[in-house]
Design a protein around this motif. Structure first.
Motif, PDB file in Angstrom:
ATOM      1  N   TYR A  40       0.850  -1.190   0.000  1.00  0.00           N
ATOM      2  CA  TYR A  40       0.000   0.000   0.000  1.00  0.00           C
ATOM      3  C   TYR A  40       0.889   1.245   0.000  1.00  0.00           C
ATOM      4  CZ  TYR A  40      -3.634  -3.320   1.448  1.00  0.00           C
ATOM      5  OH  TYR A  40      -4.499  -4.369   1.514  1.00  0.00           O
ATOM      6  N   VAL A  41       0.263   2.386  -0.099  1.00  0.00           N
ATOM      7  CA  VAL A  41       1.015   3.639  -0.036  1.00  0.00           C
ATOM      8  C   VAL A  41       1.653   3.769   1.349  1.00  0.00           C
ATOM      9  CG1 VAL A  41       0.864   6.149  -0.144  1.00  0.00           C
ATOM     10  CG2 VAL A  41      -0.563   4.746  -1.649  1.00  0.00           C
ATOM     11  N   GLY A  42       2.968   3.726   1.390  1.00  0.00           N
ATOM     12  CA  GLY A  42       3.693   3.910   2.645  1.00  0.00           C
ATOM     13  C   GLY A  42       3.785   2.679   3.532  1.00  0.00           C
ATOM     14  N   ILE A  43       3.107   1.566   3.177  1.00  0.00           N
ATOM     15  CA  ILE A  43       3.097   0.376   4.035  1.00  0.00           C
ATOM     16  C   ILE A  43       3.090  -0.889   3.176  1.00  0.00           C
ATOM     17  CG2 ILE A  43       1.697  -0.989   5.640  1.00  0.00           C
ATOM     18  CD1 ILE A  43       0.840   1.517   6.986  1.00  0.00           C
ATOM     19  N   SER A  44       3.916  -1.853   3.543  1.00  0.00           N
ATOM     20  CA  SER A  44       3.913  -3.175   2.907  1.00  0.00           C
ATOM     21  C   SER A  44       3.538  -4.212   3.962  1.00  0.00           C
ATOM     22  CB  SER A  44       5.286  -3.497   2.315  1.00  0.00           C
ATOM     23  OG  SER A  44       5.610  -2.587   1.282  1.00  0.00           O
ATOM     24  N   ILE A  45       2.672  -5.155   3.586  1.00  0.00           N
ATOM     25  CA  ILE A  45       2.203  -6.171   4.528  1.00  0.00           C
ATOM     26  C   ILE A  45       2.279  -7.544   3.878  1.00  0.00           C
ATOM     27  CG2 ILE A  45       0.234  -7.047   5.842  1.00  0.00           C
ATOM     28  CD1 ILE A  45      -0.734  -4.206   6.170  1.00  0.00           C
ATOM     29  N   ILE A  46       2.780  -8.525   4.616  1.00  0.00           N
ATOM     30  CA  ILE A  46       2.798  -9.925   4.192  1.00  0.00           C
ATOM     31  C   ILE A  46       2.212 -10.766   5.324  1.00  0.00           C
ATOM     32  CG2 ILE A  46       4.246 -11.912   3.635  1.00  0.00           C
ATOM     33  CD1 ILE A  46       6.186 -10.056   2.264  1.00  0.00           C
ATOM     34  N   ILE A  47       1.342 -11.686   4.958  1.00  0.00           N
ATOM     35  CA  ILE A  47       0.747 -12.594   5.952  1.00  0.00           C
ATOM     36  C   ILE A  47       1.036 -14.028   5.533  1.00  0.00           C
ATOM     37  CG2 ILE A  47      -1.385 -13.392   7.030  1.00  0.00           C
ATOM     38  CD1 ILE A  47      -2.510 -10.589   6.648  1.00  0.00           C
ATOM     39  N   ASN A  48       1.672 -14.759   6.427  1.00  0.00           N
ATOM     40  CA  ASN A  48       1.965 -16.182   6.230  1.00  0.00           C
ATOM     41  C   ASN A  48       1.208 -16.990   7.275  1.00  0.00           C
ATOM     42  OD1 ASN A  48       4.441 -15.897   4.265  1.00  0.00           O
ATOM     43  ND2 ASN A  48       4.845 -14.510   5.964  1.00  0.00           N
ATOM     44  N   ALA A  49       0.956 -18.234   6.964  1.00  0.00           N
ATOM     45  CA  ALA A  49       0.239 -19.092   7.914  1.00  0.00           C
ATOM     46  C   ALA A  49       0.522 -20.558   7.605  1.00  0.00           C
ATOM     47  CB  ALA A  49      -1.263 -18.819   7.868  1.00  0.00           C
ATOM     48  N   THR A  50       0.117 -21.407   8.535  1.00  0.00           N
ATOM     49  CA  THR A  50       0.247 -22.846   8.353  1.00  0.00           C
ATOM     50  C   THR A  50      -0.476 -23.278   7.085  1.00  0.00           C
ATOM     51  OG1 THR A  50       0.213 -23.064  10.761  1.00  0.00           O
ATOM     52  CG2 THR A  50      -0.091 -25.079   9.483  1.00  0.00           C
ATOM     53  N   GLN A  51       0.135 -24.189   6.320  1.00  0.00           N
ATOM     54  CA  GLN A  51      -0.486 -24.651   5.078  1.00  0.00           C
ATOM     55  C   GLN A  51      -1.718 -25.511   5.350  1.00  0.00           C
ATOM     56  OE1 GLN A  51       0.743 -23.937   1.880  1.00  0.00           O
ATOM     57  NE2 GLN A  51      -1.123 -24.859   1.086  1.00  0.00           N
ATOM     58  N   LYS A  52      -1.569 -26.516   6.234  1.00  0.00           N
ATOM     59  CA  LYS A  52      -2.670 -27.413   6.588  1.00  0.00           C
ATOM     60  C   LYS A  52      -2.625 -27.706   8.084  1.00  0.00           C
ATOM     61  CE  LYS A  52      -3.272 -29.962   2.238  1.00  0.00           C
ATOM     62  NZ  LYS A  52      -3.291 -31.313   1.619  1.00  0.00           N
ATOM     63  N   THR A  53      -3.794 -27.951   8.653  1.00  0.00           N
ATOM     64  CA  THR A  53      -3.855 -28.325  10.064  1.00  0.00           C
ATOM     65  C   THR A  53      -5.078 -29.206  10.285  1.00  0.00           C
ATOM     66  OG1 THR A  53      -3.742 -27.483  12.337  1.00  0.00           O
ATOM     67  CG2 THR A  53      -5.201 -26.327  10.808  1.00  0.00           C
ATOM     68  N   LEU A  54      -5.284 -29.601  11.539  1.00  0.00           N
ATOM     69  CA  LEU A  54      -6.390 -30.486  11.904  1.00  0.00           C
ATOM     70  C   LEU A  54      -7.233 -29.837  12.988  1.00  0.00           C
ATOM     71  CD1 LEU A  54      -4.355 -33.822  12.217  1.00  0.00           C
ATOM     72  CD2 LEU A  54      -5.842 -33.191  10.315  1.00  0.00           C
ATOM     73  N   PRO A  55      -8.506 -30.239  13.116  1.00  0.00           N
ATOM     74  CA  PRO A  55      -9.305 -29.763  14.250  1.00  0.00           C
ATOM     75  C   PRO A  55      -8.616 -30.134  15.563  1.00  0.00           C
ATOM     76  CG  PRO A  55     -10.710 -30.827  12.623  1.00  0.00           C
ATOM     77  CD  PRO A  55      -9.302 -31.083  12.194  1.00  0.00           C
ATOM     78  N   SER A  56      -8.724 -29.262  16.551  1.00  0.00           N
ATOM     79  CA  SER A  56      -8.103 -29.428  17.873  1.00  0.00           C
ATOM     80  C   SER A  56      -6.592 -29.218  17.828  1.00  0.00           C
ATOM     81  CB  SER A  56      -8.428 -30.797  18.486  1.00  0.00           C
ATOM     82  OG  SER A  56      -9.835 -30.973  18.583  1.00  0.00           O
ATOM     83  N   GLU A  57      -6.061 -28.725  16.699  1.00  0.00           N
ATOM     84  CA  GLU A  57      -4.647 -28.382  16.611  1.00  0.00           C
ATOM     85  C   GLU A  57      -4.511 -26.892  16.277  1.00  0.00           C
ATOM     86  OE1 GLU A  57      -2.308 -30.919  14.166  1.00  0.00           O
ATOM     87  OE2 GLU A  57      -2.870 -32.748  15.257  1.00  0.00           O
ATOM     88  N   ASN A  58      -3.260 -26.409  16.256  1.00  0.00           N
ATOM     89  CA  ASN A  58      -3.016 -24.975  16.082  1.00  0.00           C
ATOM     90  C   ASN A  58      -2.810 -24.568  14.630  1.00  0.00           C
ATOM     91  OD1 ASN A  58      -3.190 -24.307  18.808  1.00  0.00           O
ATOM     92  ND2 ASN A  58      -1.021 -24.701  19.172  1.00  0.00           N
ATOM     93  N   LEU A  59      -3.199 -23.348  14.361  1.00  0.00           N
ATOM     94  CA  LEU A  59      -2.914 -22.665  13.101  1.00  0.00           C
ATOM     95  C   LEU A  59      -1.988 -21.500  13.458  1.00  0.00           C
ATOM     96  CD1 LEU A  59      -5.595 -21.419  10.552  1.00  0.00           C
ATOM     97  CD2 LEU A  59      -3.697 -19.991  11.252  1.00  0.00           C
ATOM     98  N   THR A  60      -0.802 -21.476  12.891  1.00  0.00           N
ATOM     99  CA  THR A  60       0.174 -20.426  13.197  1.00  0.00           C
ATOM    100  C   THR A  60       0.070 -19.294  12.169  1.00  0.00           C
ATOM    101  OG1 THR A  60       1.696 -22.007  14.197  1.00  0.00           O
ATOM    102  CG2 THR A  60       2.612 -19.901  13.509  1.00  0.00           C
ATOM    103  N   VAL A  61       0.000 -18.069  12.666  1.00  0.00           N
ATOM    104  CA  VAL A  61      -0.090 -16.885  11.803  1.00  0.00           C
ATOM    105  C   VAL A  61       1.154 -16.021  11.997  1.00  0.00           C
ATOM    106  CG1 VAL A  61      -1.358 -14.755  11.327  1.00  0.00           C
ATOM    107  CG2 VAL A  61      -2.612 -16.860  11.819  1.00  0.00           C
TER     108      VAL A  61
END
Length: 228
Positions: A40-61
């Motif tokens: 964006y104007v004046g700001i760059s943003i990147i978001i990464n996360a876990t590719q796959k996961t299971l219910p009752s497990e974690n998703l990392t952001v």
């Protein structure tokens, strides 16, 4: 004239160097797969996360932000993650406020990492929403973005498929046993038929024998006596 040429060459080299340096720094420091990247104007943003996961497990952001202008004031930077109950009903999983009423200096970077616990009965692609409000000097900006991200595997379907495979295997075994019993039953019916025929033959033979014996006895009894 030579000075102008040297100056033009210097500007080109400087521009190339700055462009290369900028492109080489606009990246996060994580090995997670990238789901969002925007300048964006004046700001760059990147978001990464876990590719796959299971219910009752974690998703990392991982959210990485870089300030590419002077006099940047962040009003708010929020990131929300949504999941789908039974793959259909959208429900919020997490909302994290990264920045609130903060100033960023030129070339400053921020790196945020956190985990989200995936509830039971959530599956399919999750959905991320970015909400950003900021100002550069006297100009104000608002940016909102939404995008699919981490896949939550459908363990419920996997269990059903395993149960179906187990039931199918049991059915095949029962079907095989049924036909084996059917063959044994048919064989026993044949044997019973043979036994019935033998029994009838024995009865007939016994009747003939009894008749023969009775006839013989009768003839012996009725035989006239010889006179001398």
């Amino acid at each position: 004239m030579k000075n102008l040429k040297h100056l033009a060459t210097f500007i080109i080299i400087l521009t190339f160097t700055l462009t290369f340096a900028r492109s080489s720094t606009v990246q996060s420091t994580t090995d997670l797969p990238m789901f969002f990247s925007e300048e964006y104007v004046g700001i760059s943003i990147i978001i990464n996360a876990t590719q796959k996961t299971l219910p009752s497990e974690n998703l990392t952001v991982n959210l990485w932000i870089k300030c590419t202008s002077a006099n940047v004031k962040i009003g708010y930077l929020n990131f929300s993650v949504y999941g789908f109950l039974k793959g259909e009903e959208q429900i919020p999983l997490n909302t994290t406020s990264m920045l609130l009423d903060e100033s960023l200096s030129f070339d400053e970077t921020r790196d945020y990492n956190y985990d989200i616990l995936i509830p039971d009965k959530i599956w399919g692609a999750t959905f991320g929403e970015l909400h950003l409000s900021y100002a550069i000097a006297d100009d104000s900006y608002k940016r909102n973005a939404g995008f699919p991200m981490t896949i939550v595997e459908n363990t419920y379907l996997d269990e059903l498929e395993q149960q179906l495979a187990s039931l199918n295997e049991t059915y095949q075994q029962l079907n095989s046993t049924y036909w084996e019993l059917q063959q044994n039953y048919t064989s026993l019916q044949g044997n019973l038929g043979q036994l019935e025929s033998t029994r009838q033959a024995v009865i007939a033979l016994a009747v003939v024998t009894i008749f023969f014996v009775a006839t013989t006895v009768y003839l012996i009894v009725r035989k006239p006596k010889q006179s001398w």
